[in-house]
Design a protein around this motif. Structure first.
Motif, PDB file in Angstrom:
ATOM      1  N   GLN A 161      15.405  38.396  52.335  1.00  0.00           N
ATOM      2  CA  GLN A 161      14.353  39.140  51.320  1.00  0.00           C
ATOM      3  C   GLN A 161      13.237  39.165  52.205  1.00  0.00           C
ATOM      4  O   GLN A 161      12.161  40.215  52.349  1.00  0.00           O
ATOM      5  N   THR A 206      18.996  33.642  50.443  1.00  0.00           N
ATOM      6  CA  THR A 206      18.737  34.693  49.584  1.00  0.00           C
ATOM      7  C   THR A 206      17.356  35.159  49.914  1.00  0.00           C
ATOM      8  O   THR A 206      16.777  36.366  50.101  1.00  0.00           O
ATOM      9  N   ALA A 220      22.309  36.684  41.503  1.00  0.00           N
ATOM     10  CA  ALA A 220      22.439  37.048  42.929  1.00  0.00           C
ATOM     11  C   ALA A 220      23.945  37.327  43.053  1.00  0.00           C
ATOM     12  O   ALA A 220      24.709  36.944  42.369  1.00  0.00           O
ATOM     13  N   ASP A 242      25.342  37.752  45.982  1.00  0.00           N
ATOM     14  CA  ASP A 242      26.122  37.068  47.131  1.00  0.00           C
ATOM     15  C   ASP A 242      26.520  35.862  47.056  1.00  0.00           C
ATOM     16  O   ASP A 242      26.384  35.074  48.280  1.00  0.00           O
TER      17      ASP A 242
END
Length: 456
Positions: free
Chosen positions: A75, A71, A380, A382
């Motif tokens: 980003q 993640t 999150a 995902d």
């Protein structure tokens, strides 16, 4: 958060202060202070710090403590694209972060972005490793009522004030926010015990210490399980209205262990462990495996642990104690003590700020990075395992509530407050006299504060 190793981290920092003769912060006005008025510290503004920024292909240096999650990698790519830059990460390690940071900065390395957690504050500011930010951000950067739009949380950010300077910002959501934890629980065990479902009690406003004790007795008496393990009980009981430190006189912080609210909490905690047949399991394994095996009914978690770290989702789906079904996994907020009149929520770790490294060409780099991060959801979307709609809503609502957590770490060169608190809780759990223990540890914590205050 792993506490082991904090002592060595702080001892090195204290030695650095002695060897280098560092004065506190950015001047001689550096009495410890986390209660400076926001209006005096951060100026009024209408343009957010990131507005119009373009770094022109610059390479940005970022000192990280742990390997980047997938993640966070995404980003960073998004940040590079948005601000026209290239991010160069330098993995310093979690436990050795300050030591390695000091060594590399002494060798001339400059970091534009630094991770500043409560366990590293105020030592990292006293050592002049970070830049003041009160003239970099404005009130336009505070998060509004809708945390999903990003921004910095005002009350939490102001915890990172030292010597009348602001050294870090706390994001409203995402990887670097203060995350409210929850209790994962096995619905099957509560049902088999004839105990009320914790989430249903919470929705009725009845999820409290008394309800926990009642459920614990039913689980102990009617099943082969216990409600939780003794290493978890402090987290489960939550916040009872008093922090470790008292900053009511900002220039002279005091140990607050002897506050009545703390004594009440640890008296009740000890009660859950007492007697020949306590409601909390005393021995055995206290890892998530105990939870997956059905030996305990509740396990404290951080938001990301459904799909990361402890991987609660995968563990439940492989567990016969849960009938291998996530339908039997419930989540409920940690308890609020009866003295917690403001409903303040404890976070899962220490306060987590983003800071600008000393010598950076532009502190706005770190602030833009933090602001960008704050636009990503705490939950999150995902992950391998996803929260259902109701649980997601609950977690996002908790994120907006007033929170408390470790924002300062003090050391006297032999002890750190975190280590002392761990030992204090152990002694309480072992049945020690609470009044006597409080008096002993209160004095030791105060000594840690006094030693670091003398570094000014």
């Amino acid at each position: 958060m792993k506490i082991k190793g904090i002592l060595s981290l702080l001892l090195v920092t204290v030695m650095l202060l002695t060897i280098c003769g560092c004065s506190g912060g950015k001047g001689d006005d550096s009495k410890g202070n986390d209660k400076v008025s926001v209006n005096d510290m951060v100026k009024e503004g209408t343009a957010p710090v990131e507005e119009g920024l373009d770094f022109g292909g610059k390479t940005v240096t970022y000192a990280i403590g742990l390997p980047l999650s997938s993640t966070m990698q995404r980003q960073l790519i998004s940040f590079e694209k948005k601000y026209n830059c290239k991010v160069e990460t330098d993995l310093l390690g979690f436990l050795d972060y300050v030591q390695i940071l000091a060594s590399r900065m002494a060798g001339g390395k400059v970091y534009d972005i630094i991770q500043l957690e409560g366990i590293r504050f105020p030592s990292i500011a006293i050592s002049n490793f970070v830049e003041p930010l009160e003239d970099v951000i404005t009130t336009a950067d505070w998060a509004g009522d809708d945390y999903t739009k990003g921004g910095f949380v005002k009350d939490e950010t102001m915890k990172f004030v030292w010597g009348k300077h602001l050294y870090a910002v706390v994001c409203s959501q995402g990887e670097f926010s203060s995350k409210v934890g929850y209790l994962a629980y096995n619905k099957k065990i509560f049902e088999a015990a004839g105990a009320e479902d914790p989430r249903e009690l919470y929705e009725k406003g009845k999820w409290n210490w008394d309800a926990f004790e009642e459920a614990g007795k039913k689980i102990r008496d009617n099943t082969d399980s216990h409600i939780t393990g003794y290493r978890h009980i402090d987290t489960v009981l939550g916040y009872n209205g008093a922090d470790t430190y008292d900053f009511s006189d900002p220039d002279n912080p005091k140990s607050n262990l002897s506050a009545p609210e703390n004594i009440n909490k640890y008296t009740f905690l000890q009660k859950t462990l007492s007697g020949n047949d306590p409601i909390v399991i005393i021995d055995g394994d206290h890892t998530p495996a105990t939870f997956f095996e059905g030996k305990i009914a509740m396990f404290p978690c951080a938001v990301f642990e459904l799909y990361d770290n402890y991987r609660i989702g995968a563990g439940v789906e492989a567990s016969n104690a849960f009938n291998r079904s996530l339908d039997n996994l419930g989540i409920v907020p940690c308890l609020l003590g009866p003295d917690n009149k403001e409903g303040v929520r404890p976070i899962t770790s220490c306060m987590y700020g983003i800071a600008a490294g000393s010598g950076t060409s532009d502190p706005k780099i770190a602030m833009a990075f933090a602001k960008h991060s704050s636009t990503f959801s705490t939950v999150a979307r995902d992950g391998d395992y996803k929260y259902n709609e109701a649980d997601t809503k609950l977690l996002l609502e908790l994120q907006k509530e007033k929170k408390t957590g470790l924002s300062h770490e003090f050391s006297d060169g032999s002890n750190s407050v975190s280590d002392l608190l761990n030992q204090f809780k152990h002694d309480v759990q072992e049945g020690g006299d609470i009044a006597q223990l409080v008096a002993t540890y209160d004095a030791q914590i105060q000594n840690c504060i006094d030693v670091m205050m003398s570094q000014q």
